[in-house]
Design a protein around this motif. Sequence first.
Motif, mmCIF file in Angstrom:
data_model
loop_
_atom_site.group_PDB
_atom_site.id
_atom_site.type_symbol
_atom_site.label_atom_id
_atom_site.label_comp_id
_atom_site.label_asym_id
_atom_site.label_seq_id
_atom_site.Cartn_x
_atom_site.Cartn_y
_atom_site.Cartn_z
ATOM 1 N N GLY A 143 0.788 -1.223 0.000
ATOM 2 C CA GLY A 143 0.000 0.000 0.000
ATOM 3 C C GLY A 143 0.821 1.274 0.000
ATOM 4 O O GLY A 143 0.298 2.345 -0.268
ATOM 5 N N VAL A 144 2.124 1.188 0.299
ATOM 6 C CA VAL A 144 2.999 2.362 0.280
ATOM 7 C C VAL A 144 3.536 2.514 -1.146
ATOM 8 O O VAL A 144 4.095 1.580 -1.709
ATOM 9 C CB VAL A 144 4.162 2.228 1.283
ATOM 10 C CG1 VAL A 144 5.137 3.385 1.134
ATOM 11 C CG2 VAL A 144 3.633 2.134 2.702
ATOM 12 N N THR A 145 3.350 3.690 -1.719
ATOM 13 C CA THR A 145 3.810 3.943 -3.084
ATOM 14 C C THR A 145 4.948 4.963 -3.074
ATOM 15 O O THR A 145 5.221 5.602 -2.058
ATOM 16 C CB THR A 145 2.663 4.493 -3.958
ATOM 17 O OG1 THR A 145 2.310 5.795 -3.485
ATOM 18 C CG2 THR A 145 1.446 3.577 -3.927
ATOM 19 N N VAL A 146 5.568 5.122 -4.214
ATOM 20 C CA VAL A 146 6.647 6.100 -4.360
ATOM 21 C C VAL A 146 6.134 7.495 -3.997
ATOM 22 O O VAL A 146 6.850 8.290 -3.397
ATOM 23 C CB VAL A 146 7.209 6.072 -5.799
ATOM 24 C CG1 VAL A 146 8.188 7.200 -6.029
ATOM 25 C CG2 VAL A 146 7.860 4.728 -6.079
ATOM 26 N N ALA A 147 4.897 7.789 -4.323
ATOM 27 C CA ALA A 147 4.318 9.097 -4.021
ATOM 28 C C ALA A 147 4.225 9.353 -2.515
ATOM 29 O O ALA A 147 4.154 10.500 -2.082
ATOM 30 C CB ALA A 147 2.931 9.215 -4.654
#
Length: 59
Positions: free
Chosen positions: A20-24
């Motif tokens: 659920g953690v993205t680059v953004a």
Amino acid sequence: MIAVELAAERLVVLGQAAPGVTVADLTVGMEVEVVPGVLHEDAETTWTTWHWRPTGVRA
């Protein structure tokens, strides 16, 4: 992959971002925490690992 500097130990540790953690969601220098995760599982075994996520984020 996330590179985390452990300042006191003078080490850089690589690990996967939590699901659920993205680059953004990430910025250079932000504080992150380690959370348990599953690397792989089958009918007999679950292999565990760690994941990194921004501090205070619940994924």
